[in-house]
Design a protein around this motif. Structure first.
Motif, short mmCIF file in Angstrom:
data_model
loop_
_atom_site.label_atom_id
_atom_site.label_comp_id
_atom_site.label_asym_id
_atom_site.label_seq_id
_atom_site.Cartn_x
_atom_site.Cartn_y
_atom_site.Cartn_z
N ARG A 266 38.50 60.93 47.88
CA ARG A 266 38.33 60.61 49.29
C ARG A 266 39.59 59.94 49.85
NH1 ARG A 266 32.94 57.60 51.01
NH2 ARG A 266 32.19 59.72 50.54
N ASP A 267 40.16 58.99 49.11
CA ASP A 267 41.37 58.32 49.60
C ASP A 267 42.64 59.04 49.17
OD1 ASP A 267 41.45 57.75 46.93
OD2 ASP A 267 41.62 55.58 47.15
N ASN A 268 42.49 60.06 48.29
CA ASN A 268 43.64 60.86 47.83
C ASN A 268 44.77 59.98 47.28
OD1 ASN A 268 42.53 63.40 48.60
ND2 ASN A 268 43.03 62.91 50.73
N LYS A 269 44.39 58.98 46.50
CA LYS A 269 45.38 58.08 45.92
C LYS A 269 45.26 58.07 44.40
CE LYS A 269 45.77 54.95 49.89
NZ LYS A 269 45.60 53.55 50.36
N PHE A 270 46.43 57.91 43.76
CA PHE A 270 46.50 57.84 42.31
C PHE A 270 46.57 56.38 41.89
CE2 PHE A 270 49.05 57.61 38.39
CZ PHE A 270 48.26 58.39 37.55
N LYS A 271 45.82 56.01 40.88
CA LYS A 271 45.83 54.66 40.33
C LYS A 271 46.19 54.73 38.85
CE LYS A 271 42.76 54.71 43.86
NZ LYS A 271 42.09 55.91 44.41
N TYR A 272 46.66 53.62 38.33
CA TYR A 272 47.04 53.64 36.92
C TYR A 272 47.01 52.23 36.34
CZ TYR A 272 51.58 51.64 38.09
OH TYR A 272 52.59 50.81 38.53
N GLY A 273 47.08 52.16 35.03
CA GLY A 273 47.23 50.90 34.32
C GLY A 273 47.90 51.17 32.99
N VAL A 274 48.82 50.30 32.60
CA VAL A 274 49.51 50.45 31.32
C VAL A 274 49.75 49.06 30.74
CG1 VAL A 274 51.79 50.50 32.41
CG2 VAL A 274 51.49 51.46 30.11
N SER A 275 49.56 48.92 29.44
CA SER A 275 49.74 47.62 28.80
C SER A 275 50.15 47.81 27.35
CB SER A 275 48.44 46.79 28.86
OG SER A 275 47.43 47.39 28.07
N GLY A 276 50.74 46.78 26.81
CA GLY A 276 51.13 46.78 25.41
C GLY A 276 50.97 45.40 24.82
N LYS A 277 50.69 45.33 23.52
CA LYS A 277 50.54 44.04 22.86
C LYS A 277 51.00 44.15 21.42
CE LYS A 277 45.62 45.15 22.73
NZ LYS A 277 44.28 44.70 23.13
N TYR A 278 51.43 43.00 20.90
CA TYR A 278 51.99 42.98 19.54
C TYR A 278 51.54 41.72 18.82
CZ TYR A 278 55.31 42.92 15.69
OH TYR A 278 55.87 42.89 14.43
N LEU A 279 51.08 41.90 17.59
CA LEU A 279 50.67 40.78 16.74
C LEU A 279 51.89 40.27 16.00
CD1 LEU A 279 48.41 39.03 15.47
CD2 LEU A 279 48.10 40.85 13.78
N VAL A 280 52.43 39.15 16.47
CA VAL A 280 53.66 38.60 15.90
C VAL A 280 53.40 38.01 14.51
CG1 VAL A 280 55.53 36.94 16.23
CG2 VAL A 280 54.54 38.13 18.20
N ASP A 281 52.30 37.25 14.38
CA ASP A 281 52.00 36.58 13.12
C ASP A 281 50.50 36.73 12.84
OD1 ASP A 281 52.60 34.71 10.86
OD2 ASP A 281 51.20 33.44 11.99
N ARG A 282 50.18 37.34 11.69
CA ARG A 282 48.78 37.60 11.39
C ARG A 282 48.05 36.33 10.99
NH1 ARG A 282 47.75 43.07 9.32
NH2 ARG A 282 49.55 42.72 7.98
N LYS A 283 48.74 35.37 10.39
CA LYS A 283 48.11 34.14 9.94
C LYS A 283 47.58 33.32 11.11
CE LYS A 283 49.08 29.91 7.33
NZ LYS A 283 50.11 29.16 6.58
N SER A 284 48.40 33.11 12.12
CA SER A 284 48.00 32.33 13.29
C SER A 284 47.48 33.20 14.42
CB SER A 284 49.16 31.49 13.80
OG SER A 284 50.23 32.34 14.24
N ARG A 285 47.52 34.52 14.22
CA ARG A 285 47.16 35.50 15.24
C ARG A 285 47.89 35.24 16.55
NH1 ARG A 285 44.20 39.42 14.27
NH2 ARG A 285 43.90 39.82 16.50
N LEU A 286 49.20 35.08 16.45
CA LEU A 286 50.05 34.96 17.63
C LEU A 286 50.28 36.35 18.21
CD1 LEU A 286 51.92 33.41 19.56
CD2 LEU A 286 53.75 33.70 17.86
N ILE A 287 49.82 36.56 19.45
CA ILE A 287 49.89 37.86 20.11
C ILE A 287 50.62 37.71 21.43
CG2 ILE A 287 48.56 39.75 21.13
CD1 ILE A 287 46.29 39.04 19.22
N VAL A 288 51.56 38.59 21.68
CA VAL A 288 52.22 38.67 22.99
C VAL A 288 51.82 39.99 23.62
CG1 VAL A 288 54.14 37.18 22.38
CG2 VAL A 288 54.32 39.62 21.97
N SER A 289 51.61 39.99 24.93
CA SER A 289 51.17 41.20 25.62
C SER A 289 51.66 41.19 27.05
CB SER A 289 49.65 41.33 25.59
OG SER A 289 49.05 40.21 26.22
#
Length: 831
Positions: free
Chosen positions: A493-516
């Motif tokens: 109806r609005d003839n518009k394109f939408k999107y989303g993109v993301s990424g994340k990385y587990l830096v340290d498994r012991k402390s579960r430090l994640i950057v995203s």
């Protein structure tokens, strides 16, 4: 012909295992040919026995040879039957009523007296001594634990073998066996073994389990399956008043409330090992309640349980579980303390409870050994974290298991490893596995990439009209340290394109430090929840629901970019920091407005630009997860408390940001299992915004204009009906799990479940914030005169999958377009 040959081979093959066994099954009737439920069956001169089910059926077997069985029940003459063969099926047993009890209707029905009953006298002694046994008696404890999980396809017959679904996989039926519990044929399809070292401290209330080895056959990426099964068969203590399985609380036969729901009969006494024990049979007083049938042996001096069997009755109000059977064995330490040595748990998952229905057995065998006591360890030992995933431990070699197992695998279990390794190479099996994966996860798997979720492909709202969405994620293993996700959507109806993109990385498994980080441009319903975060991956259900009540046109176009960091310093405690920049504007300004007056320039603006830094702390006590990568799967969702605290700061003039403010939000969500009275879910949310902000940054009491029953929303509020800068909301929902309906004769057989709900919201909105958003022409109301409230009544478990709720508004009937009454529903698979 090949199936005939296979059948002959199976008979010969099975016969070699039955030579030293005795198997017997059949049905017990009274003289009127009516089934006798909960009758006691034992092999003569042994302690091996069972109880008939509600239809009088039974099955039992023993590794030893036996020549006769004894059948007994209260009010009937005991009958001994000779067995002429090692295997006897379809045995028909007729019991005669005792002459002295023919006139006593209560006894004839199997009800036992609560007074002058020696079984209940023994039960009271168990209550008085139940805390004096097991590891709870010591300050500290440690032991070795061996656990074996297995899935089996059961009720194998010629129709199943000849089914087209197994074309190309006929060889698997060479390994069919017979269950020692039910007498049904079954085929193993999954097996996992694990051995651990367990440490505990009753003084500081700490517990730690260290995995020493793991091995599986079936699926290499099996952690979610294993964790799911472990949660279903979570640890339990038979001395507790209620035993929790499949999100249901069953009354324990050793419970202090057991007298009100069970019949108890003292039937025998004998030496087990070198301990004199009494045998007590128990069975339910009423149908449709969450109860067991079975028997237990209890020592005559310590009043500790030596052996116990529990089997869920078929009338119990539980879905998808046809049978549930538990065995526990205990051994004696220092001639007085009984410690558990074996725990066997088997459940039969099936679509219905008919006798011949096919299903899947889930089995867990747990063995305990090498107990040590009062060896104190520092508290840091219990709290310290190590890398939770070690590939060597999860794939131990065969040489490790030869010494580590506490009991040898039987011949059928030994075949499972070879069978399933072969099965994974068969195309037909891969096809079935892929279909099951799509239904379970919503994603279509490719090599290193998952397409989906497929259930979000189509939606509808007033702005976009029909909306289509397609997306996916990188996925190599359950333990990926990085993941990229994205989607694209289009509105016709609005003839518009939408999107989303993301990424994340587990830096340290012991402390579960994640950057995203990531970016999303989409259309959303911002009034769908209160305590939310600027999560790039999030998507509002209300913006793409297909059916809605009223006009679902107050939608917002959002352009959000965010960068975040999260760490887990202690198990289930996470701390996160997120920096975000977003622009908000109406998806259609003719239908909805976010206009405001810029406080500095006095200009009229319709788009909000805002930079924000948010710090959050979340704690999930009791949460169980699986996976050791950047993503984890929660396996006991809804069964633990959630505490969430968020502090956000709006930065004015930073990257053209419009407003300066502070916002504090707190959420506390807690499920409560109230024994035999069901389960209560409660949620409390509070929040306050300091500073002047327009409508797009205020807190909206979450309405619900869909026909779906969505917890933590107000079904009779429209979106944006109440807007606040200070709020408190409370949600209560209690599921009685059929406790009331089970006592109503006409409703009993339907296994329906009754629900009641109560919701309330109070909030304020300052005059400054109202004036700031005045140009939007939106009516801004807050429930400040009195708390807004609703209540509801619901019926669940309709056809096992459907729930319907009836909602009633308590006040604020003068609000524009106020809805006084509403109906919502939902589908779901619940035990």
């Amino acid at each position: 012909m090949r199936y005939l040959i296979l059948g002959v081979f199976f008979v010969i093959f099975s016969g070699s295992f039955l030579y030293s066994q005795t198997k017997v099954g059949g049905q017990v009737f009274d003289s009127n040919k009516q089934p006798v439920p909960f009758a006691n069956i034992v092999f003569v001169n042994s302690t091996v026995g069972t109880i008939t089910d509600e239809d009088g059926r039974f099955y039992m077997e023993s590794e030893d040879s036996h020549s006769s069985i004894k059948v007994s029940f209260v009010g009937f003459e005991t009958k001994t039957i000779k067995l002429n063969k090692k295997v006897t099926y379809n045995l028909e047993v007729i019991l005669q009523e005792e002459a002295s009890t023919l006139e006593e209707v209560v006894i004839y029905k199997g009800k036992t007296s609560k007074k002058n009953n020696p079984a209940i006298d023994i039960l009271r002694k168990i209550w008085d001594n139940r805390r004096e046994n097991g590891v709870k008696k010591f300050k500290q404890y440690a032991y070795d634990k061996y656990e074996k999980l297995e899935f089996d396809l059961n009720t194998i017959d010629s129709a199943l073998i000849n089914s087209r679904i197994f074309n190309g996989m006929e060889f698997i039926f060479d390994d069919v066996d017979t269950s020692r519990i039910t007498g049904k044929t079954y085929l193993p399809i999954f097996l996992n073994e694990a051995i651990s070292k367990v440490y505990g401290d009753n003084v500081i209330n700490e517990y730690k389990e260290i995995l020493k080895g793991n091995k599986n056959a079936g699926f290499s990426d099996n952690q979610t399956l294993i964790a799911f099964v472990k949660d279903l068969y979570s640890d339990y203590d038979i001395y507790d008043n209620y035993l929790k399985f499949f999100d249901k609380s069953f009354t324990s036969p050793l419970s202090r409330t057991g007298i009100g729901v069970y019949n108890y009969v003292l039937t025998d006494s004998a030496y087990i090992g070198n301990k004199w024990c009494y045998n007590i049979i128990y069975y339910p007083r009423r149908k449709n309640e969450l109860t067991f049938k079975g028997d237990f042996w209890v020592n005559d001096t310590t009043w500790a349980i030596k052996e116990i069997n529990l089997e869920v009755t078929k009338s119990a109000n539980i879905n998808w579980v046809k049978d549930l059977y538990i065995e526990q064995e205990f051994d004696v330490l220092n001639d007085s303390i009984f410690l558990i040595t074996k725990d066997y748990f088997q459940s039969d998952f099936a679509l219905n409870k008919k006798e011949k229905s096919r299903g899947v057995y889930g089995k867990r065998t747990t063995l305990y050994n090498n107990y040590k006591f009062d060896i104190k360890k520092d508290k840091k030992f219990y709290q310290s974290q190590v890398d939770p995933y070690n590939d060597d431990i999860y794939n131990r070699a065969d040489s490790f298991w030869e010494n580590a197992r506490m009991e040898e695998l039987n011949k059928d279990e030994q075949k499972v490893y070879k069978l399933l390794d072969t099965l994974k190479t068969v195309k037909a099996f891969k096809r079935l596995y892929n279909i099951g994966t799509i239904l379970a996860t919503g994603y279509v798997e490719f090599n290193g990439f998952d397409f989906g979720p497929v259930f979000s492909t189509v939606g509808f709202n007033e702005i976009e009209g029909w909306r289509v969405r397609a997306g996916g994620r990188t996925y190599f293993t359950r333990n990926d340290r990085w993941r990229i996700e994205g989607y694209g959507a289009y509105g016709f109806r609005d003839n518009k394109f939408k999107y989303g993109v993301s990424g994340k990385y587990l830096v340290d498994r012991k402390s579960r430090l994640i950057v995203s980080g990531g970016n999303r441009r989409d259309v959303e319903q911002l009034g769908a929840s209160l305590t939310n975060t600027n999560d790039v991956e999030g998507r509002s259900l209300a913006s793409s629901s297909i059916i809605a009540t009223g006009d679902n046109d107050r939608l917002t176009s959002i352009n959000l970019s965010a960068l975040s960091m999260q760490i887990e310093p202690r198990k289930n405690l996470t701390i996160g920091v997120t920096g975000s920049y977003r622009t908000l504007k109406p998806a259609d300004r003719s239908l909805f407005s976010l206009d405001f007056i810029d406080p500095e320039t006095n200009e009229l603006k319709s788009q909000i630009k805002q930079t924000e830094i948010a710090t959050s702390i979340a704690y999930f006590p009791g949460r169980k997860t699986t996976g050791y990568g950047v993503d984890r799967v929660v396996v006991n969702d809804g069964d633990f408390a959630t505490l969430f605290l968020n502090y956000s700061v709006g930065l004015e003039d930073f990257i053209e940001s419009d407003f300066e403010y502070e916002k504090v939000q707190f959420l506390y969500q807690q499920p409560w299992n109230i024994g035999g009275f069901g389960r209560l879910n409660s949620t409390l949310e509070v929040g306050k915004t300091f500073g002047e902000v327009p409508l797009g940054l205020l807190s909206v009491i979450p309405g619900n204009q869909t026909y779906l029953s969505i917890y933590n929303t107000f079904p009779l509020l429209d979106f944006y009906e109440f807007v606040t800068d200070t709020y408190v909301t409370l949600h209560l929902e209690h599921n009685f799990n059929g406790r009331i309906f089970s006592r109503i004769p006409l409703l009993r057989k339907l296994n329906l479940r009754e629900l009641v709900g109560f919701r309330a919201a109070w909030g304020e909105l300052s005059d400054e914030n109202i004036l700031l958003s005045a140009p939007s022409n939106e009516l801004l109301l807050a429930p400040d005169d009195e708390a807004y409230w609703e209540y509801s009544f619901g019926v669940g478990n309709i056809f096992k999958i459907f729930r319907i709720d009836f909602h009633f508004r308590g006040n604020y009937f003068d609000n524009p377009d106020a809805r006084k009454f509403g109906v919502t529903g939902s589908f779901g698979f619940y035990f």
